[in-house]
Design an enzyme around this catalytic site. Sequence first.
Site, PDB file in Angstrom:
ATOM      1  N   ARG A  68       0.841  -1.200   0.000  1.00 55.55           N
ATOM      2  CA  ARG A  68       0.000   0.000   0.000  1.00 55.55           C
ATOM      3  C   ARG A  68       0.880   1.257   0.000  1.00 55.55           C
ATOM      4  NH1 ARG A  68      -2.034  -3.846  -0.296  1.00 55.55           N
ATOM      5  NH2 ARG A  68      -1.811  -3.175  -2.470  1.00 55.55           N
ATOM      6  N   HIS A  79      -6.535   7.965  11.567  1.00 56.18           N
ATOM      7  CA  HIS A  79      -6.314   6.523  11.470  1.00 56.18           C
ATOM      8  C   HIS A  79      -4.855   6.152  11.222  1.00 56.18           C
ATOM      9  CE1 HIS A  79     -10.835   6.257  10.292  1.00 56.18           C
ATOM     10  NE2 HIS A  79     -10.655   6.336  11.594  1.00 56.18           N
TER      11      HIS A  79
END
Length: 227
Positions: free
Chosen positions: A56, A104
């Site tokens: 990612r 987050h």
Amino acid sequence: MKKIVVLSGAGISAESGIPTFRASDGLWENHRIEDVATPEAWERNPTLVQNFYNERRKQALSVQPNAGHLALVKLEEKYDVTIITQNVDNLHEKAGSSTVIHLHGELSKSRSCVDETLIYDIEGWEIKAEERCEKGSPLRPHIVWFGEAVPMMDIAASVTQEADIFIVVGTSLNVYPAAGLIFAVQKGVPIYVVDPYSPEIQKRANITFIAEPATIGLTQLADQLMR
């Protein structure tokens, strides 16, 4: 100087080429959320989780901010702008936004498994298996996984209460506690929701829906607010 607070979600990053967190089939990049985004997944298979976030990170490094990100930067010419983002990429920073709160976590950082205050910038895209913090613990992604506390939430709520204008962009407002920030907006403060799907939120005065993707809707809104 008036204060604008922005709550951004996956929709704004999607327009730069980063897939949204959860697809309609409940998978994230062909993985079950439970297998890559929980503390239990890390305990069960740290190699899988580490490799997942390494990929990612590599993906995030290859993309650029879009017109939506740049519109928020433009607003800083006239307003005090704070962005509260649910996204773990650094596209807001890459675009030039001055103040970004990551609810987050941040994909570009790692942290100790035994001391969450030990946070490190990652050079490149990979956390290697042999890397350790100064206390000898392996490094994990600096991501808030499902089931973990959201340490920046209180700060985000406090900032939201100071907003003269509140903007929501690219989020369904289904993920809590972040979605609850809209209830911290002071009564009478105008709220703009930029999303082609206009998320369902409790009806209240002063909400304007802009049913456009971030690249179009934020550009339009910034032009309006800069007049």
